[in-house]
Design a protein around this motif. Structure first.
Motif, PDB file in Angstrom:
ATOM      1  N   UNK A  73       1.260  -1.286  -0.301  1.00 20.72           N
ATOM      2  CA  UNK A  73      -0.296   0.038   0.184  1.00 20.72           C
ATOM      3  C   UNK A  73       0.920   1.293  -0.152  1.00 20.72           C
ATOM      4  N   UNK A  74       1.067   2.077  -0.131  1.00 16.59           N
ATOM      5  CA  UNK A  74       1.790   3.560  -0.896  1.00 16.59           C
ATOM      6  C   UNK A  74       0.474   4.169  -0.134  1.00 16.59           C
ATOM      7  N   UNK A  75       0.892   5.117   0.718  1.00 11.04           N
ATOM      8  CA  UNK A  75       0.104   6.204   1.345  1.00 11.04           C
ATOM      9  C   UNK A  75       0.828   7.142   0.588  1.00 11.04           C
ATOM     10  N   UNK A  76      -0.182   8.397   0.447  1.00 10.58           N
ATOM     11  CA  UNK A  76       0.139  10.123   0.262  1.00 10.58           C
ATOM     12  C   UNK A  76      -0.911  10.861   1.455  1.00 10.58           C
ATOM     13  N   UNK A  77      -0.591  11.899   1.765  1.00  4.92           N
ATOM     14  CA  UNK A  77      -0.811  12.931   2.134  1.00  4.92           C
ATOM     15  C   UNK A  77      -1.645  13.779   1.331  1.00  4.92           C
ATOM     16  N   UNK A  78      -2.589  14.546   1.384  1.00  7.67           N
ATOM     17  CA  UNK A  78      -3.075  15.400   1.336  1.00  7.67           C
ATOM     18  C   UNK A  78      -2.357  16.825   0.481  1.00  7.67           C
ATOM     19  N   UNK A  79      -1.711  17.373  -0.468  1.00 11.91           N
ATOM     20  CA  UNK A  79      -1.166  18.500  -0.358  1.00 11.91           C
ATOM     21  C   UNK A  79      -2.817  19.745  -0.453  1.00 11.91           C
ATOM     22  N   UNK A  80      -3.678  19.513  -1.992  1.00 12.77           N
ATOM     23  CA  UNK A  80      -3.984  20.442  -1.948  1.00 12.77           C
ATOM     24  C   UNK A  80      -5.718  19.854  -3.006  1.00 12.77           C
ATOM     25  N   UNK A  81      -5.879  20.278  -3.122  1.00 16.14           N
ATOM     26  CA  UNK A  81      -7.273  20.500  -4.412  1.00 16.14           C
ATOM     27  C   UNK A  81      -7.891  21.505  -5.502  1.00 16.14           C
ATOM     28  N   UNK A  82      -8.246  21.331  -6.226  1.00 14.41           N
ATOM     29  CA  UNK A  82      -7.399  23.096  -7.349  1.00 14.41           C
ATOM     30  C   UNK A  82      -8.712  22.310  -8.287  1.00 14.41           C
ATOM     31  N   UNK A  83      -9.688  22.939  -8.700  1.00 12.52           N
ATOM     32  CA  UNK A  83     -11.026  22.799  -9.382  1.00 12.52           C
ATOM     33  C   UNK A  83     -10.305  23.753 -11.242  1.00 12.52           C
ATOM     34  N   UNK A  84     -10.515  23.217 -12.371  1.00 14.83           N
ATOM     35  CA  UNK A  84      -9.601  23.801 -13.846  1.00 14.83           C
ATOM     36  C   UNK A  84     -10.408  23.496 -13.802  1.00 14.83           C
ATOM     37  N   UNK A  85     -11.167  24.506 -15.369  1.00 17.60           N
ATOM     38  CA  UNK A  85     -11.954  24.721 -16.334  1.00 17.60           C
ATOM     39  C   UNK A  85     -11.744  23.764 -17.387  1.00 17.60           C
ATOM     40  N   UNK A  86     -11.977  22.454 -17.737  1.00 16.35           N
ATOM     41  CA  UNK A  86     -11.569  21.738 -19.249  1.00 16.35           C
ATOM     42  C   UNK A  86     -10.975  22.716 -20.514  1.00 16.35           C
ATOM     43  N   UNK A  87     -11.290  23.625 -20.454  1.00 16.60           N
ATOM     44  CA  UNK A  87     -11.187  24.564 -22.170  1.00 16.60           C
ATOM     45  C   UNK A  87      -9.647  24.925 -21.419  1.00 16.60           C
ATOM     46  N   UNK A  88      -8.638  24.993 -20.330  1.00 20.46           N
ATOM     47  CA  UNK A  88      -8.096  25.607 -19.553  1.00 20.46           C
ATOM     48  C   UNK A  88      -7.534  24.574 -18.839  1.00 20.46           C
ATOM     49  N   UNK A  89      -7.549  23.641 -19.233  1.00 25.74           N
ATOM     50  CA  UNK A  89      -6.770  22.650 -18.341  1.00 25.74           C
ATOM     51  C   UNK A  89      -4.818  22.502 -18.047  1.00 25.74           C
ATOM     52  N   UNK A  90      -4.575  22.194 -16.934  1.00 26.24           N
ATOM     53  CA  UNK A  90      -3.164  22.472 -17.125  1.00 26.24           C
ATOM     54  C   UNK A  90      -2.068  21.705 -17.411  1.00 26.24           C
ATOM     55  N   UNK A  91      -2.027  21.079 -18.095  1.00 30.67           N
ATOM     56  CA  UNK A  91      -1.571  20.007 -18.776  1.00 30.67           C
ATOM     57  C   UNK A  91      -0.265  19.343 -17.348  1.00 30.67           C
ATOM     58  N   UNK A  92       1.008  20.320 -17.953  1.00 28.65           N
ATOM     59  CA  UNK A  92       1.992  20.094 -17.502  1.00 28.65           C
ATOM     60  C   UNK A  92       2.196  20.288 -16.599  1.00 28.65           C
ATOM     61  N   UNK A  93       1.486  21.159 -15.269  1.00 29.43           N
ATOM     62  CA  UNK A  93       1.248  21.090 -14.319  1.00 29.43           C
ATOM     63  C   UNK A  93       0.844  19.908 -13.578  1.00 29.43           C
ATOM     64  N   UNK A  94      -0.633  19.552 -13.626  1.00 32.30           N
ATOM     65  CA  UNK A  94      -0.945  17.977 -12.699  1.00 32.30           C
ATOM     66  C   UNK A  94      -0.012  16.914 -13.413  1.00 32.30           C
ATOM     67  N   UNK A  95       0.408  16.387 -15.244  1.00 30.38           N
ATOM     68  CA  UNK A  95       0.781  15.667 -14.911  1.00 30.38           C
ATOM     69  C   UNK A  95       2.609  15.606 -15.503  1.00 30.38           C
ATOM     70  N   UNK A  96       3.177  16.595 -15.373  1.00 27.78           N
ATOM     71  CA  UNK A  96       4.456  16.470 -15.887  1.00 27.78           C
ATOM     72  C   UNK A  96       5.070  16.605 -14.156  1.00 27.78           C
ATOM     73  N   UNK A  97       6.894  16.383 -14.580  1.00 27.89           N
ATOM     74  CA  UNK A  97       7.353  15.200 -13.686  1.00 27.89           C
ATOM     75  C   UNK A  97       7.711  16.339 -12.099  1.00 27.89           C
ATOM     76  N   UNK A  98       7.571  15.433 -11.365  1.00 26.23           N
ATOM     77  CA  UNK A  98       8.216  16.017 -10.195  1.00 26.23           C
ATOM     78  C   UNK A  98       9.381  15.299  -9.603  1.00 26.23           C
ATOM     79  N   UNK A  99       9.940  15.770  -8.727  1.00 22.54           N
ATOM     80  CA  UNK A  99      11.261  15.065  -7.431  1.00 22.54           C
ATOM     81  C   UNK A  99      11.166  13.805  -7.243  1.00 22.54           C
TER      82      UNK A  99
END
Length: 130
Positions: A73-99
């Protein structure tokens, strides 16, 4: 699940109870470095709640447990939630690489009764705890 022919993410078929949620197989598996992406419905057929109906209720610090194929089981801690318009979805922010290992839970939001469509997406951002 993978991608549709138009490049959008496939969503899990609603089997009548708003489940299951599904992992996008183009993202890291939960617990590996990078943003693991899991999609789920906010509502279900027949007026039922979807698996992610209460996603907006998750608050920073809440824990999310993800069962992995190897039985761990991988346990994650919520950092935040954000609402995005589908027309302005920030693809790189959501799917981009993380450290580190992170999780993105994504569902529809912003239902428009005039069109019968959802205009937005709600995304939970979480980081690996254990």
């Amino acid at each position: 699940m993978g991608l549709e022919e138009n490049g959008s993410l496939k969503v899990p078929d609603d089997v009548g109870n708003g489940a299951p949620a599904s992992w996008y197989n183009g993202s890291p598996t939960p617990g590996e470095r990078g943003p693991s992406v899991i999609l789920g419905h906010v509502n279900a057929l027949g007026g039922h709640k979807g698996v992610f109906a209460d996603l907006r209720k998750l608050r920073p610090g809440a824990e999310i447990n993800v069962s992995r194929a190897d039985g761990s089981t991988a346990v994650f801690t919520v950092d935040h939630g954000t609402l995005y318009s589908k027309n302005e979805f920030p693809t790189l922010e959501v799917y981009g690489n993380t450290a580190g290992a992170e999780l993105r839970l994504i569902t529809c939001d912003g239902y428009d009764p005039a069109t019968g469509l959802f205009d937005d997406n709600y995304v939970i951002y979480a980081k690996l705890k254990a």
